[in-house]
Design a protein around this motif. Structure first.
Motif, PDB file in Angstrom:
ATOM      1  N   PRO A 277      10.153  16.157  -1.967  1.00  0.00           N
ATOM      2  CA  PRO A 277      10.462  15.325  -2.811  1.00  0.00           C
ATOM      3  C   PRO A 277      12.431  14.244  -2.849  1.00  0.00           C
ATOM      4  N   GLY A 278      12.972  15.432  -3.320  1.00  0.00           N
ATOM      5  CA  GLY A 278      14.067  15.725  -4.347  1.00  0.00           C
ATOM      6  C   GLY A 278      14.983  14.276  -3.490  1.00  0.00           C
ATOM      7  N   PHE A 279      14.446  14.157  -1.702  1.00  0.00           N
ATOM      8  CA  PHE A 279      15.402  13.227  -0.540  1.00  0.00           C
ATOM      9  C   PHE A 279      14.781  12.022  -0.871  1.00  0.00           C
ATOM     10  N   LEU A 280      13.650  12.347  -0.957  1.00  0.00           N
ATOM     11  CA  LEU A 280      12.692  10.552  -0.689  1.00  0.00           C
ATOM     12  C   LEU A 280      13.025   9.869  -2.250  1.00  0.00           C
ATOM     13  N   GLY A 281      12.425  10.799  -2.825  1.00  0.00           N
ATOM     14  CA  GLY A 281      12.173  10.550  -4.218  1.00  0.00           C
ATOM     15  C   GLY A 281      13.609   9.837  -4.623  1.00  0.00           C
ATOM     16  N   GLY A 282      14.690  10.892  -4.099  1.00  0.00           N
ATOM     17  CA  GLY A 282      15.891   9.858  -4.858  1.00  0.00           C
ATOM     18  C   GLY A 282      17.207   8.739  -3.909  1.00  0.00           C
ATOM     19  N   ALA A 283      16.636   8.640  -3.009  1.00  0.00           N
ATOM     20  CA  ALA A 283      16.713   7.590  -2.006  1.00  0.00           C
ATOM     21  C   ALA A 283      16.384   6.158  -2.334  1.00  0.00           C
ATOM     22  N   LEU A 284      17.503   5.090  -2.548  1.00  0.00           N
ATOM     23  CA  LEU A 284      17.146   3.959  -2.914  1.00  0.00           C
ATOM     24  C   LEU A 284      16.236   3.496  -2.186  1.00  0.00           C
ATOM     25  N   VAL A 285      16.132   3.324  -0.999  1.00  0.00           N
ATOM     26  CA  VAL A 285      15.151   2.549  -0.140  1.00  0.00           C
ATOM     27  C   VAL A 285      14.852   4.134   1.457  1.00  0.00           C
ATOM     28  N   ALA A 286      13.206   4.482   0.984  1.00  0.00           N
ATOM     29  CA  ALA A 286      12.960   4.769   2.732  1.00  0.00           C
ATOM     30  C   ALA A 286      12.192   4.129   3.128  1.00  0.00           C
ATOM     31  N   ALA A 287      13.499   3.990   4.924  1.00  0.00           N
ATOM     32  CA  ALA A 287      13.336   2.963   5.267  1.00  0.00           C
ATOM     33  C   ALA A 287      12.310   3.417   6.839  1.00  0.00           C
ATOM     34  N   TYR A 288      11.432   3.151   7.231  1.00  0.00           N
ATOM     35  CA  TYR A 288      10.348   3.674   8.429  1.00  0.00           C
ATOM     36  C   TYR A 288      10.479   2.872   9.163  1.00  0.00           C
ATOM     37  N   PRO A 289      11.034   1.651  10.336  1.00  0.00           N
ATOM     38  CA  PRO A 289      10.857   0.589  10.605  1.00  0.00           C
ATOM     39  C   PRO A 289       9.847   0.722  12.737  1.00  0.00           C
ATOM     40  N   SER A 290       8.747   1.500  11.552  1.00  0.00           N
ATOM     41  CA  SER A 290       8.156   1.767  13.632  1.00  0.00           C
ATOM     42  C   SER A 290       7.690   1.189  13.976  1.00  0.00           C
ATOM     43  N   TYR A 291       7.454   1.026  15.096  1.00  0.00           N
ATOM     44  CA  TYR A 291       6.299   0.213  15.931  1.00  0.00           C
ATOM     45  C   TYR A 291       5.523   0.623  16.277  1.00  0.00           C
ATOM     46  N   GLY A 292       5.072   1.507  15.864  1.00  0.00           N
ATOM     47  CA  GLY A 292       3.268   1.661  15.403  1.00  0.00           C
ATOM     48  C   GLY A 292       3.321   3.032  15.002  1.00  0.00           C
ATOM     49  N   GLU A 293       2.209   3.307  13.833  1.00  0.00           N
ATOM     50  CA  GLU A 293       1.619   4.694  14.352  1.00  0.00           C
ATOM     51  C   GLU A 293       0.638   4.519  14.017  1.00  0.00           C
ATOM     52  N   GLY A 294      -0.013   5.669  14.115  1.00  0.00           N
ATOM     53  CA  GLY A 294      -1.600   5.812  14.364  1.00  0.00           C
ATOM     54  C   GLY A 294      -2.323   6.213  12.436  1.00  0.00           C
ATOM     55  N   PHE A 295      -1.458   6.486  12.376  1.00  0.00           N
ATOM     56  CA  PHE A 295      -1.211   5.948  10.522  1.00  0.00           C
ATOM     57  C   PHE A 295      -0.212   6.184   9.800  1.00  0.00           C
ATOM     58  N   GLY A 296       0.814   7.650   9.655  1.00  0.00           N
ATOM     59  CA  GLY A 296       1.614   6.549   8.893  1.00  0.00           C
ATOM     60  C   GLY A 296       2.124   8.117   7.764  1.00  0.00           C
ATOM     61  N   LEU A 297       2.096   9.412   8.417  1.00  0.00           N
ATOM     62  CA  LEU A 297       2.160  10.062   7.333  1.00  0.00           C
ATOM     63  C   LEU A 297       3.457  10.413   6.563  1.00  0.00           C
ATOM     64  N   GLU A 301       4.414  10.071   2.308  1.00  0.00           N
ATOM     65  CA  GLU A 301       5.278  11.223   1.704  1.00  0.00           C
ATOM     66  C   GLU A 301       5.772   9.821   0.621  1.00  0.00           C
ATOM     67  N   ALA A 302       6.581   9.294   1.548  1.00  0.00           N
ATOM     68  CA  ALA A 302       7.533   8.796   0.572  1.00  0.00           C
ATOM     69  C   ALA A 302       7.051   8.350  -0.775  1.00  0.00           C
ATOM     70  N   MET A 303       6.170   7.488  -0.154  1.00  0.00           N
ATOM     71  CA  MET A 303       5.022   6.761  -1.803  1.00  0.00           C
ATOM     72  C   MET A 303       5.105   7.494  -2.468  1.00  0.00           C
ATOM     73  N   ALA A 304       4.308   9.095  -2.085  1.00  0.00           N
ATOM     74  CA  ALA A 304       3.812   9.992  -3.568  1.00  0.00           C
ATOM     75  C   ALA A 304       4.627  10.848  -4.322  1.00  0.00           C
ATOM     76  N   CYS A 305       6.271  10.182  -3.390  1.00  0.00           N
ATOM     77  CA  CYS A 305       7.636  10.625  -4.551  1.00  0.00           C
ATOM     78  C   CYS A 305       8.035   9.561  -5.001  1.00  0.00           C
ATOM     79  N   ALA A 306       8.116   8.791  -4.864  1.00  0.00           N
ATOM     80  CA  ALA A 306       8.055   7.445  -6.102  1.00  0.00           C
ATOM     81  C   ALA A 306       9.288   6.905  -4.975  1.00  0.00           C
ATOM     82  N   PHE A 357       3.537   4.908  -5.743  1.00  0.00           N
ATOM     83  CA  PHE A 357       2.975   6.109  -6.056  1.00  0.00           C
ATOM     84  C   PHE A 357       1.575   6.170  -6.988  1.00  0.00           C
ATOM     85  N   ASP A 358       1.279   4.518  -7.139  1.00  0.00           N
ATOM     86  CA  ASP A 358       0.018   4.728  -7.995  1.00  0.00           C
ATOM     87  C   ASP A 358      -0.641   4.892  -6.465  1.00  0.00           C
TER      88      ASP A 358
END
Length: 381
Positions: A277-297, A301-306, A357-358
């Protein structure tokens, strides 16, 4: 079988890795929720690696937890045992349904089988896997679609791709979105953020975060190149922290070698679970430029950490992110442009952080568990 009796389900948790990556998060989240919601809906038995016995016994006090043979900690032995020992165990525990949570299943289980197929990217993005892995999982997915009584997938995008590419029977596929553990992934306190920065040696420096496996599909090399473009000319450029398993993408090292010497890039490997939580929520941006995911957990998780999230609109990612994340493309130039725009717009980052987060609250493991229970009931009937 007694009429009206809840189905007795054996869940094979032997594929869960020690590092608690994607499949580990899924199985742990599902089992934790089943311990809360199953009641009269299902009877559970779980077979697990010996290292997980205590965890699952504590998580599921009403379930039968069975240790797997020690040898199944090694993948070839586990796959062989899955075909021979697992069907025997299903019979011994009186299972009405066997659930295999990671692509493969016994060919002759002796009872109805449900299988979780996590994504279709082995078909949609084949160039991002080595030949042996691609061949194995393609074969496993085709076999499971043919043999399983029900197939569970984590997104509509995955369901649609299996139907489009493999002519899967849509009437036998159930969509069960993953959830997020709101206790483990939460908006961090300032103390939690500071602790992570101290452990990473960042001091008061700002940073962009990536958390995930370093596989070619995750597009980490282009993230590195895009970040360098976005921050190279800034007076106080934010660092880039690439956290998670080592993976097998050789292009990452080439991208790192291209980074200007005045920029700071950290690769700390796995982080403590409690630091996420401190790592993700403390970042200016959580970046995840994937070519594609089955879900995108990772983005959930980054969204849940605001954390304000920057990702791509590929496959399932818009199902998870909706309007609560920012989107970019897979190429480094566009990543750089869109990342720079976010770094320059504090108000938008704050807005995305709140919206994400919401939205994350809508994805619960309890809802996922209910879909699984319904699928098991259908498989039994």
């Amino acid at each position: 079988m007694t009429a009206g009796r809840p189905p007795r389900v054996l869940i094979d948790a032997t594929s869960v890795p020690a590092d608690r990556g994607g499949v580990g998060r899924y199985v742990d989240g599902l089992l934790g929720a089943l311990g809360k919601v199953c009641g009269s809906g299902v009877e559970l038995a779980v077979v697990s690696l010996r290292t997980d016995l205590e965890r699952y016994t504590r998580m599921l006090p009403g379930a039968e937890i069975v240790p797997a043979p020690a040898a199944v900690a090694h993948r070839p032995a586990r796959l062989a045992w899955e075909q021979t020992g697992l069907p025997l165990l299903a019979q011994q525990v009186g299972a009405h349904v066997l659930h295999s949570p990671f692509y493969t299943c016994p060919l002759r289980a002796g009872c109805p089988v449900t299988v979780t197929v996590h994504d279709a990217t082995f078909f949609t993005e084949p160039e991002h896997y080595d030949k042996s892995r691609r061949t194995f999982f393609r074969s496993a997915i085709k076999t499971s679609l043919r043999r399983a009584d029900r197939v569970i997938v984590p997104s509509k995008a995955t369901r649609d791709e299996l139907i489009r590419l493999l002519d899967a029977d849509p009437t036998r596929i159930d969509v069960a979105y993953h959830g997020v553990d709101q206790a483990a992934f939460h908006a961090p306190t300032e103390e939690e953020k500071a602790r992570v920065r101290a452990r990473l040696g960042l001091g008061d420096s700002s940073y962009v975060a990536f958390l995930g496996a370093k596989e070619p599909r995750k597009n980490v090399p282009n993230l590195i190149r895009g970040w360098a473009r976005a921050v190279a000319d800034r007076v106080d450029p934010p660092a880039l922290v690439i956290a998670g398993g080592q993976g097998h993408d050789d292009d990452i090292d080439r991208a790192v070698a291209e980074v200007p010497s005045h920029l700071r890039l950290l690769r700390p490997g796995y982080l403590r679970y409690g630091d996420l939580p401190g790592f993700l929520g403390g970042a200016l941006v959580a970046a995840y430029p994937s070519y594609g995911e089955g879900f995108g957990l990772p983005i959930l998780e980054a969204m849940a950490c605001a954390a304000p999230v920057l990702t791509t609109p590929r496959l399932s990612l818009p199902e998870v992110g909706g309007d609560a994340v920012a989107y970019t493309s897979e190429d480094p130039e566009q990543i750089g442009t869109d990342l720079a725009a976010l770094l320059d717009d504090e108000q938008r980052r704050l807005s995305l952080a709140k919206a994400g987060f919401d939205r994350a609250k809508e994805f619960t493991w309890e809802s996922s568990a209910e879909v699984h229970i319904a699928a098991w009931s259908r498989a039994r009937s």
